[in-house]
Design an enzyme around this catalytic site. Structure first.
Site, PDB file in Angstrom:
ATOM      1  N   GLY A  81      -2.668   8.238  -4.395  1.00 32.46           N
ATOM      2  CA  GLY A  81      -2.003   9.427  -4.918  1.00 32.46           C
ATOM      3  C   GLY A  81      -0.773   9.798  -4.104  1.00 32.46           C
ATOM      4  O   GLY A  81      -0.493   9.230  -3.050  1.00 32.46           O
ATOM      5  N   ASP A  82      -0.024  10.744  -4.618  1.00 29.01           N
ATOM      6  CA  ASP A  82       1.113  11.366  -3.932  1.00 29.01           C
ATOM      7  C   ASP A  82       1.391  12.635  -4.752  1.00 29.01           C
ATOM      8  O   ASP A  82       0.500  13.111  -5.470  1.00 29.01           O
ATOM      9  CB  ASP A  82       2.322  10.403  -3.880  1.00 29.01           C
ATOM     10  CG  ASP A  82       3.381  10.821  -2.853  1.00 29.01           C
ATOM     11  OD1 ASP A  82       3.206  10.540  -1.665  1.00 29.01           O
ATOM     12  OD2 ASP A  82       4.377  11.456  -3.246  1.00 29.01           O
ATOM     13  N   LYS A 117       5.367   1.756  -3.085  1.00 25.39           N
ATOM     14  CA  LYS A 117       5.314   3.100  -3.672  1.00 25.39           C
ATOM     15  C   LYS A 117       5.595   2.956  -5.163  1.00 25.39           C
ATOM     16  O   LYS A 117       6.290   2.020  -5.579  1.00 25.39           O
ATOM     17  CB  LYS A 117       6.382   4.003  -3.050  1.00 25.39           C
ATOM     18  CG  LYS A 117       6.073   5.465  -3.150  1.00 25.39           C
ATOM     19  CD  LYS A 117       5.240   5.921  -1.982  1.00 25.39           C
ATOM     20  CE  LYS A 117       4.817   7.348  -2.075  1.00 25.39           C
ATOM     21  NZ  LYS A 117       4.237   7.815  -0.813  1.00 25.39           N
ATOM     22  N   SER A 126      -6.958   5.847   3.744  1.00 23.55           N
ATOM     23  CA  SER A 126      -6.926   4.936   2.586  1.00 23.55           C
ATOM     24  C   SER A 126      -7.270   3.514   3.035  1.00 23.55           C
ATOM     25  O   SER A 126      -8.009   2.798   2.355  1.00 23.55           O
ATOM     26  CB  SER A 126      -5.531   4.921   1.958  1.00 23.55           C
ATOM     27  OG  SER A 126      -5.372   5.974   1.033  1.00 23.55           O
ATOM     28  N   ASN A 131      -2.136  19.137  -1.410  1.00 25.42           N
ATOM     29  CA  ASN A 131      -3.165  18.546  -0.578  1.00 25.42           C
ATOM     30  C   ASN A 131      -2.800  18.581   0.919  1.00 25.42           C
ATOM     31  O   ASN A 131      -3.629  18.941   1.764  1.00 25.42           O
ATOM     32  CB  ASN A 131      -3.329  17.113  -1.100  1.00 25.42           C
ATOM     33  CG  ASN A 131      -4.332  16.328  -0.354  1.00 25.42           C
ATOM     34  OD1 ASN A 131      -4.007  15.708   0.645  1.00 25.42           O
ATOM     35  ND2 ASN A 131      -5.559  16.368  -0.810  1.00 25.42           N
ATOM     36  N   THR A 148      -4.564  13.575   5.412  1.00 24.41           N
ATOM     37  CA  THR A 148      -3.146  13.742   5.759  1.00 24.41           C
ATOM     38  C   THR A 148      -2.936  15.046   6.540  1.00 24.41           C
ATOM     39  O   THR A 148      -2.300  15.050   7.608  1.00 24.41           O
ATOM     40  CB  THR A 148      -2.258  13.733   4.491  1.00 24.41           C
ATOM     41  OG1 THR A 148      -2.679  12.665   3.656  1.00 24.41           O
ATOM     42  CG2 THR A 148      -0.801  13.579   4.838  1.00 24.41           C
ATOM     43  N   GLN A 180       7.150   3.984   3.937  1.00 21.89           N
ATOM     44  CA  GLN A 180       5.719   3.653   3.946  1.00 21.89           C
ATOM     45  C   GLN A 180       5.448   2.388   4.757  1.00 21.89           C
ATOM     46  O   GLN A 180       4.427   2.273   5.437  1.00 21.89           O
ATOM     47  CB  GLN A 180       5.246   3.457   2.493  1.00 21.89           C
ATOM     48  CG  GLN A 180       3.734   3.461   2.327  1.00 21.89           C
ATOM     49  CD  GLN A 180       3.156   4.859   2.219  1.00 21.89           C
ATOM     50  OE1 GLN A 180       3.703   5.710   1.532  1.00 21.89           O
ATOM     51  NE2 GLN A 180       2.052   5.104   2.892  1.00 21.89           N
ATOM     52  N   LYS A 190       5.344   3.428   8.349  1.00 21.88           N
ATOM     53  CA  LYS A 190       4.199   4.326   8.546  1.00 21.88           C
ATOM     54  C   LYS A 190       2.909   3.512   8.600  1.00 21.88           C
ATOM     55  O   LYS A 190       2.080   3.682   9.494  1.00 21.88           O
ATOM     56  CB  LYS A 190       4.138   5.316   7.373  1.00 21.88           C
ATOM     57  CG  LYS A 190       3.010   6.311   7.456  1.00 21.88           C
ATOM     58  CD  LYS A 190       2.737   7.083   6.169  1.00 21.88           C
ATOM     59  CE  LYS A 190       3.937   7.565   5.414  1.00 21.88           C
ATOM     60  NZ  LYS A 190       3.594   8.606   4.408  1.00 21.88           N
ATOM     61  N   LYS A 210       0.859  -1.195   0.000  1.00 20.27           N
ATOM     62  CA  LYS A 210       0.000   0.000   0.000  1.00 20.27           C
ATOM     63  C   LYS A 210       0.881   1.225   0.000  1.00 20.27           C
ATOM     64  O   LYS A 210       1.836   1.322   0.781  1.00 20.27           O
ATOM     65  CB  LYS A 210      -0.879  -0.006   1.263  1.00 20.27           C
ATOM     66  CG  LYS A 210      -1.809   1.187   1.362  1.00 20.27           C
ATOM     67  CD  LYS A 210      -3.091   0.964   0.599  1.00 20.27           C
ATOM     68  CE  LYS A 210      -3.856   2.244   0.315  1.00 20.27           C
ATOM     69  NZ  LYS A 210      -3.427   2.921  -0.939  1.00 20.27           N
TER      70      LYS A 210
HETATM   71  N1  GLU Z   1       1.079   9.082  -0.588  1.00 17.61           N
HETATM   72  C1  GLU Z   1       0.535   9.051   0.731  1.00 17.61           C
HETATM   73  C2  GLU Z   1       1.617   8.747   1.738  1.00 17.61           C
HETATM   74  O1  GLU Z   1       2.763   9.115   1.538  1.00 17.61           O
HETATM   75  C3  GLU Z   1      -0.699   8.180   0.843  1.00 17.61           C
HETATM   76  C4  GLU Z   1      -0.531   6.745   0.464  1.00 17.61           C
HETATM   77  C5  GLU Z   1      -1.832   5.950   0.417  1.00 17.61           C
HETATM   78  O2  GLU Z   1      -2.885   6.475   0.753  1.00 17.61           O
HETATM   79  O3  GLU Z   1      -1.738   4.770   0.054  1.00 17.61           O
HETATM   80  O4  GLU Z   1       1.400   8.179   2.768  1.00 17.61           O
END
Ligand code: GLU
Length: 439
Positions: free
Chosen positions: A157-158, A118, A371, A232, A201, A103, A106, A82
């Site tokens: 997204g990112d 990612k 998410s 965002n 976020t 990630q 996190k 994810k």
């Molecule tokens: N891009 C965001 C992050 O850095 C969200 C990632 C997601 O929702 O999967 O955490």
């Protein structure tokens, strides 16, 4: 670390991200022979796999353009891969590997069953027409669709990938596979998106800040904050800060910074949201529109005086000089809204000066947390109310804060949030990997 450097030549961002985690967990893992014997940290520094592919598309003048696309599937020990997709000319394998690595921890901190990944491309959506972005997204998904799925890998997204791009990507996935399923998050409400996802976020970072201040017996109301970025994360953080009666003194983009002496108001924020999300304009335009806003070309916000700093733009945007300026200007808390926005040297300065730092993997985890909740809603083919999602986000951020404080408490009672986030994020992933044996 020498081994990590040797195995990943010219991948500075990735080596930096691994170095931070290794440094923070080093003492803590000393007593864990089971982790050592199973080579857990070593295994975590090698992504499960990286898919790299060619993305060919045609621009509006019928020129054939060639880009590179990637998906880094870093670790699925605790759930499907994810993490977001980033479209930006600065994207390369090192950047995506660092982001996928971060990630993983996190996502673990959110407490939800989410692995880490990612992806993205060196495509630059800036200055492209909607039709060009659509053709690029369709071509990108034509390859990516064979590597993802609701229980396999769920992108979002990112930077450079927002609601418009997610729409084109989801449409193409559905067209190719014939399946309407929760394969992407950050979708619009019309086709399975979640309430609160766009805000998550930025709002989550402010909920984390509120918890930090509360545990130091401080009120959030009446504080002042400097923010970088105007995407965002920054704009929804600004919205929540205004709700909490915090004065927002700056926003920025790659052209420079806007200074708002009296603090951003609702009307100005709404105008900037339309400018950035719909018109895709530049932040300097806000200074042309409003008297109380000044634009400083080529500058960052870090020389301004305030209580709180929130770097919400991109990696390594806050260097050692800026960190010294922040500490000298009375900043007591730094919240990382972007991923790894603080350089290693800057982090050392902030630590030495006693500035509390909420690291990205904790402070900006609200986005991926919602998410995860979008995935749950898609799986049960339901959509939950906004208030319920806001309550869940608040709870998740408070829980992450609690975990970071508990694991980050030193013998002298001081709290190192970064250390805490790295230890708490690592432990869950490591325990799952141990359970699977050698693989
Ligand atoms: N891009 C965001 C992050 O850095 C969200 C990632 C997601 O929702 O999967 O955490």
């Amino acid at each position: 670390m020498q081994d990590v450097k040797n195995r990943n030549p010219n991948q500075d961002e990735f080596v930096q991200a691994v170095g931070e985690v290794a440094n923070d967990i080093y003492n803590w893992v000393q007593g864990r022979d089971d982790y050592h014997d199973a080579q857990i940290l070593h295994r975590m520094t090698e992504p499960d796999r990286i898919v790299s592919f060619r993305v060919v598309w045609e621009d509006d003048d019928n020129n054939v353009r060639v880009q590179r696309g990637w998906r880094v599937q870093n670790n699925n020990a605790i759930g499907p891969y994810k993490g977001g997709l980033r479209f930006s000319p600065g994207v390369n394998e090192s950047v995506l590997k660092f982001l996928a690595f971060e990630q993983t921890f996190k996502n673990s901190l959110t407490g939800l069953p989410l692995g880490g990944g990612k992806g993205g491309s060196d495509f630059d959506p800036k200055g492209k027409s909607d039709a060009e972005v659509m053709r690029f997204c369709q071509s990108f998904m034509t390859e990516l669709c064979r590597h993802i799925g609701p229980s396999l890998d769920v992108p979002a997204g990112d930077i450079g990938v927002g609601a418009r791009e997610i729409g084109y990507l989801f449409g193409q996935y559905k067209r190719i596979t014939g399946r309407f399923e929760g394969v992407l998050t950050g979708k619009a409400l019309a086709y399975g998106g979640s309430q609160m996802r766009p805000e998550a976020t930025g709002f989550g970072a402010v909920y984390f800040l509120r918890e930090m201040l509360k545990s130091d017996d401080q009120e959030i109301e009446g504080k002042t904050a400097i923010l970088s970025g105007s995407g965002n994360v920054a704009l929804y953080a600004a919205r929540k800060l205004i709700d909490c009666k915090v004065k927002v003194l700056s926003l920025s983009d790659s052209d420079g910074v806007i200074e708002i002496k009296e603090g951003l108001d609702e009307k100005q924020l709404e105008w900037i949201q339309t400018l950035k999300f719909e018109k895709r304009g530049r932040i300097s335009e806000a200074a042309d529109e409003f008297d109380g806003i000044t634009f400083h070309k080529g500058k960052t916000p870090w020389a301004l005086e305030a209580d709180i700093a929130m770097p919400c733009a991109t990696q390594n945007e806050l260097a050692a000089d800026a960190a010294k300026a922040l500490a000298g200007n009375g900043i007591t808390h730094v919240l990382e809204g972007a991923n790894m926005p603080t350089t290693a040297d800057a982090m050392a300065v902030l630590r030495e000066k006693g500035v509390a730092v909420a690291p990205a993997k904790a402070a900006n985890a609200g986005g991926v947390a919602v998410s995860g909740l979008e995935m749950s809603q898609n799986a049960e083919r339901m959509s939950w109310e906004r208030a319920k999602l806001d309550d869940l986000l608040t709870e998740i951020m408070a829980d992450i804060h609690h975990k970071c404080r508990k694991a980050g408490k030193g013998d002298d009672g001081s709290v190192d949030y970064r250390r805490g986030a790295n230890i708490a994020g690592f432990e869950k992933v490591a325990d799952a990997m141990l359970a699977y044996g050698v693989m």
